[in-house]
Design an enzyme around this catalytic site. Structure first.
Site, PDB file in Angstrom:
ATOM      1  N   LYS B  78     -30.527  16.182 149.574  1.00  0.00           N
ATOM      2  CA  LYS B  78     -29.363  16.080 151.077  1.00  0.00           C
ATOM      3  C   LYS B  78     -28.793  14.392 151.304  1.00  0.00           C
ATOM      4  O   LYS B  78     -29.991  14.385 151.037  1.00  0.00           O
ATOM      5  CB  LYS B  78     -30.971  15.881 152.435  1.00  0.00           C
ATOM      6  CG  LYS B  78     -30.110  15.837 154.174  1.00  0.00           C
ATOM      7  CD  LYS B  78     -31.728  16.200 154.670  1.00  0.00           C
ATOM      8  CE  LYS B  78     -31.388  16.374 156.042  1.00  0.00           C
ATOM      9  NZ  LYS B  78     -31.995  16.303 157.246  1.00  0.00           N
ATOM     10  N   SER B 158     -31.050  19.432 161.052  1.00  0.00           N
ATOM     11  CA  SER B 158     -29.348  19.123 160.725  1.00  0.00           C
ATOM     12  C   SER B 158     -29.468  18.823 158.613  1.00  0.00           C
ATOM     13  O   SER B 158     -28.526  18.244 158.601  1.00  0.00           O
ATOM     14  CB  SER B 158     -30.058  17.190 160.716  1.00  0.00           C
ATOM     15  OG  SER B 158     -31.071  17.101 159.733  1.00  0.00           O
ATOM     16  N   SER B 182     -35.224  20.653 161.545  1.00  0.00           N
ATOM     17  CA  SER B 182     -34.674  19.944 160.550  1.00  0.00           C
ATOM     18  C   SER B 182     -34.445  20.975 159.079  1.00  0.00           C
ATOM     19  O   SER B 182     -32.878  21.341 158.859  1.00  0.00           O
ATOM     20  CB  SER B 182     -33.767  18.943 160.328  1.00  0.00           C
ATOM     21  OG  SER B 182     -33.464  17.976 161.228  1.00  0.00           O
TER      22      SER B 182
END
Lengths: 482, 492
Positions: B78, B158, B182
């Protein structure tokens, strides 16, 4: 003078100080970067100090240790649980956009400090709290006409903010408070107290009132970095406020700056412009918990502090409180004195250390560490006075030479033949000569005019180039003329 | 070599160990998948050269008999994790051009254990979002489609890029971060496993902060076992993160015994919310039955303050974010727009550098911390947070694990819900309570919606009891037998 006389009567100053003292530690409060003064700009900046993304603060235990010792030194409550908060505001020299500080739960609570005033009296000043916080970096506005530069070397350096109660009533008291606090910090080794390098500076809160009335609105004067400026700023501010109040005006609560060139304070920001710091507990740091046994051990391990040392000097050496106060103001001065006084006449030692040595050091702008005369060398001189080898007057001469050449006292006395004449026969001859040459004065002496004794002694000293023992001369005179 | 991208981490580990293929083979097939799937916009930065170097180094280690736990396993990272020398954006324009001179603790532990970095995955800007539509680099597309409907769906957020990459067989696993859901919510949306460990289990050092008291790194994989494997490398105490916890990292894989007999499973009454789709509720009941059939005992519990969790979260998280994001000021790194004064520079830089959702949360956070509002908002939210934690603590007196849905719906289309922030925030309603309490939670793919989209079930456990959570999750996974594949798999 403790009051300001205005047209409507006397006004009393109410002063509280917030002192920022840089903690003596190798690295910063939350990073491993060096704290050394005077390095190249931005050469002592860790990723944390520059607030790089994802960086996290880790408390430096040395700074906690120093803050607790300082708290103990000002006889304050140590809070076993304290919390770090973020104080949020934008400024280029504050890289994270917040300063890590302690707001609602400081590491040290209420304490007190005794200040010593010039008239020999002393007063207790309350301390509200001591908390840990980070210093900001430095903005340099004078390097380029259009741009400002930022030096982050100071960013993250550990500070103790020590807040007093509004207990001071004169600028002299404020200066005395700073002096005493500085002495304690230096004794503890928790701050070098160096105001020139900014490692100790203060903000002064000043308000005025008629004696006995409630406190007035205060103004805060920021960033005073010398005792002289502190006193000047307070005096100016007090008179400014009195002038407004006597004109029927009111004081606006505001933050002011002291212009040391003009000697006046001016508005920095008004209450309306005050920041909303949006304090909240820093989620990157856990509450700081102290072990009570650890705190107790630090307490047991504190060095003798100025007030205790002063009391001991008075009781142990029989010197005056005033002299003791001067001697303990700096630890190395007190140590020097103790070395000179050890096994000797302490009053005589105190006199020589304070009047002769300190006088010469101050004139030359030297610290005691740079003294050209060591404590043992001065002790040797004191010994020569005590055993009547030389008189006090000759001793000053000898001391001058010691300062100049670094030679020992005995060697100088020996080389210059300055040994006091205590031999009664030799002195009697000198005295006889003086009496014979000055019948008028001899007659006055016999009529009981005691003051001529001094004149005779002076003549005897003159005749012996100062080597006569004044006490012996005195005795002979009385025998011959009495 | 498409079958190599279909492997689990555990299977790839075994295949590498037995010499069936090399790390280079494995990496090359994933790089090919990454290239084929660019339309998903799952990556902000691809690092194929670094991936091949790492794969080669991995093969060299294996030849010398020095293979490490994750040697040769290609992972997606990420873009919230700082990676040394590799662009790190947090999905934001304001970090334009930012190449950190340091590596996050979690990723450095993955590399220490031999893993291979494929690239940095797209995400909601500063991890603020539940649909991966707030990224400066554009939305991520889910490889899933509704039956008979070709509209592009969101992967959740997210960690949407990581979820899409794992679901689309571009990476064997990915790192995510979970602040309010997330990791778990996008895992649910894309039919993969997402584990949010206990707060403090993984170091936050080097991960761009959103809300410091909630942020936690975790793995996103296609199986529970793979999450266990990744967590072994990601977890651990870090002296550089004061909130990381110093306790040993257990062998999480060994926790997957498949035996949950006697385990007590709590079913929180308060999670049965008005308007919850019937199929979600049905799946939840199905989950109960699976666990019961495996010998666990499901009991009703009460988490009384659940209904306040989302409101409290949307005070605490923005408050911390407003402060954490203050450092993006144009002074030292990233974007800087000129201005006539320092304030003008700040305004131009931050106005341009932050997207609408980030600006909204910074404003909310600034407001709730302001003088006169602090007590009413921030302080009250912290009190609610304590009550939520107490609910869980009380419940865990009686049960070992809690079972609930992961999200109140399946994935929705890009564009849906975007004009209504509250509807978007409601995505996190089932994940936020465990975040507020700092508890470990996992989402396991458990079934398909009527429209053919994945739905996840969530298990929440006691602090630092990831082992029990994983053990129960393994049983749930086995029972659900989820084997649906995304229909829009590129190159498939």
């Amino acid at each position: 003078m403790s009051m300001i006389q205005g047209a409507t009567g006397a006004w009393e100053m109410v002063i509280g100080l917030e002192v920022h003292a840089q903690i003596t530690s190798v690295s910063k409060l939350f990073s491993g970067a060096s704290t050394e003064f005077g390095a190249e700009p931005n050469s002592q900046v860790s990723l944390v100090d520059a607030a790089m993304p994802g960086m996290l603060p880790v408390i430096n235990e040395v700074c906690v240790y120093q803050a607790v010792r300082t708290g103990l030194g000002i006889k304050a409550e140590i809070n076993l649980v304290s919390v770090f908060d973020r104080k949020n505001y934008f400024y280029p020299d504050l890289p994270a956009g917040y300063q890590i500080s302690q707001f609602t739960r400081p590491i040290v609570g209420k304490g007190e400090l005794e200040i010593d005033l010039a008239d020999g009296s002393s007063r207790m000043i309350g301390i509200t709290r001591l908390h840990l916080e980070q210093d900001a970096g430095k903005s340099l506005h004078d390097q380029d006409p259009k741009r400002s530069f930022i030096d982050l070397n100071r960013s993250g350096v550990a500070l103790m903010e020590i807040v007093s109660e509004p207990d001071m009533r004169t600028s002299e008291e404020a200066a005395a408070y700073m002096r005493k606090l500085r002495a304690i910090l230096r004794y503890l080794g928790t701050c070098d107290g160096n105001m020139d390098e900014g490692s100790m500076r203060c903000d002064a809160n000043v308000s005025m009132r008629k004696p006995g009335e409630p406190m007035g609105t205060r103004c805060e004067i920021k960033n005073l970095n010398s005792l002289r400026f502190l006193q000047q700023a307070i005096e100016y501010e007090a008179r400014r406020q009195v002038a407004i109040l006597e004109d029927g005006g009111t004081i606006d609560q505001e933050t002011r700056l002291f212009d040391s060139r003009k000697g006046e304070t001016r508005t920095m920001r008004s209450k309306e412009e005050a920041h909303d710091y949006r304090y909240f507990p820093d989620p990157d740091l856990l509450p700081l918990e102290l072990d009570p046994d650890w705190v107790a051990a630090l307490k047991a391990d504190l060095p003798e502090l100025p007030d205790e040392k002063k009391a001991r000097f008075v009781s142990e050496f029989g010197i005056t409180v005033y002299d003791a106060g001067i001697l303990v103001a700096e630890q190395d001065r007190a140590d020097y004195f103790e070395a000179v006084a050890a096994g000797r006449d302490a009053k005589l030692a105190a006199n020589w250390v304070i009047s002769e040595l300190f006088g010469r050091l101050n004139k030359a702008g030297l610290d005691i560490g740079d003294s050209p005369v060591s404590a043992s060398a001065l002790g040797e001189l004191v010994d020569l006075i005590a055993d009547n080898t030389i008189s006090g007057r000759i001793a000053k001469e000898v001391f001058d030479e010691m300062v100049e050449t670094g030679k020992g006292a005995a060697a100088i006395v020996e080389a210059k033949g300055l040994t006091q004449i205590t031999d009664t026969g030799a002195l009697e001859a000198v005295v006889d000569e003086i009496i014979a040459a000055n019948p008028e004065q001899a007659e006055q002496f016999r009529e009981g005019k005691q003051t001529v004794v001094g004149w005779f002694v002076g003549q005897a000293m003159k005749a012996t180039q100062g080597k006569a023992n004044p006490k012996a001369v005195n005795e002979i005179l009385r025998k011959k003329l009495g | 070599m498409s079958q190599l991208t279909d492997l689990t981490i555990a299977a790839a580990r075994d295949g590498l160990a037995q010499g069936e293929f090399s790390a280079r083979d494995l990496t090359e097939s994933h790089l090919a998948a990454m290239e084929a799937a660019r339309s998903l916009n799952a990556f902000v930065t691809e690092t194929p050269e670094r991936a091949l170097e790492m794969a080669q180094a991995s093969d060299a280690r294996r030849t010398k008999g020095e293979a490490r736990p994750l040697d040769g396993i290609p992972l997606a990272i990420k873009d919230l994790y700082c990676t040394e020398g590799v662009l790190t954006t947090a999905g934001s324009h304001i970090l334009e051009g930012f190449r950190p001179p340091y590596e996050s603790t979690v990723t450095s532990q993955l590399w220490r254990d031999g893993a291979v970095m494929l690239g940095k995955t797209n995400m909601d800007e500063f991890a603020m979002g539940s649909a991966n539509v707030t990224s400066h680099f554009g939305p991520v597309e889910s490889p899933w489609r509704r039956k008979g409907d070709n509209r592009t769906l969101v992967p959740g957020g997210s960690s949407g890029g990581s979820a899409a990459a794992v679901a689309a067989r571009i990476a064997l696993g990915a790192t995510g971060t979970d602040t309010g859901g997330s990791i778990r919510q996008p895992a649910s949306f894309t039919g993969i496993v997402g584990l949010k460990p206990t707060y403090g289990r993984c170091s936050r050092w080097g991960i761009v902060a959103f809300a410091s008291s909630l942020d936690q790194a975790g793995p996103m994989t296609r199986t529970v076992r793979d999450s266990a494997l990744m967590l072994c490398s990601m977890a651990g105490h870090d002296p550089k993160d004061s909130t990381s916890v110093d306790r040993p990292v257990p062998d999480y894989e060994a926790a997957l015994t498949g035996d949950i007999r006697g385990l007590r499973i709590g079913i929180p009454a308060e999670y049965r919310m008005d308007g919850m789709p019937e199929e979600i509720e049905a799946l939840w009941r199905q989950g109960e039955e699976w666990l019961t059939a495996a010998g666990a005992e499901c009991v009703p519990i009460s988490l009384a303050h659940t209904k306040y969790a989302l409101a409290a979260y949307y005070i605490v998280a923005p408050a911390e974010a407003s402060s954490n994001l203050a450092r993006y000021d144009g002074v030292r790194y990233g974007l800087r727009l000129p201005g006539d004064s320092i304030d003008a520079m700040y305004e131009a830089t931050r106005g341009e550098g932050f997207g609408a959702e980030v600006r909204r949360r910074v404003m909310i956070g600034t407001y709730v911390l302001s003088a006169g509002y602090y007590d009413a908002y921030y302080l009250k939210a912290q009190k609610v947070r304590s009550l939520i934690l107490r609910d869980f603590t009380d419940a865990f007196e009686d049960v070992d694990v809690i079972l609930a849905p992961t999200a109140p719906s399946a994935a929705f289309a890009i564009g849906e819900k975007e004009d209504d922030p509250i509807a978007m925030y409601l995505n996190d309603v089932f994940t936020v309570p465990a975040s507020m309490a700092g508890l470990p939670g996992i989402s396991v793919p458990a079934g398909l919606s009527g429209e053919g989209l994945p739905l996840g079930l969530q298990l929440v456990g006691r602090p630092f009891d990831e082992e029990t959570v994983l053990r129960a999750a393994g049983v749930l996974e086995e029972a659900a037998g989820f084997d649906a594949r995304p229909p829009a798999l590129p190159g498939a």
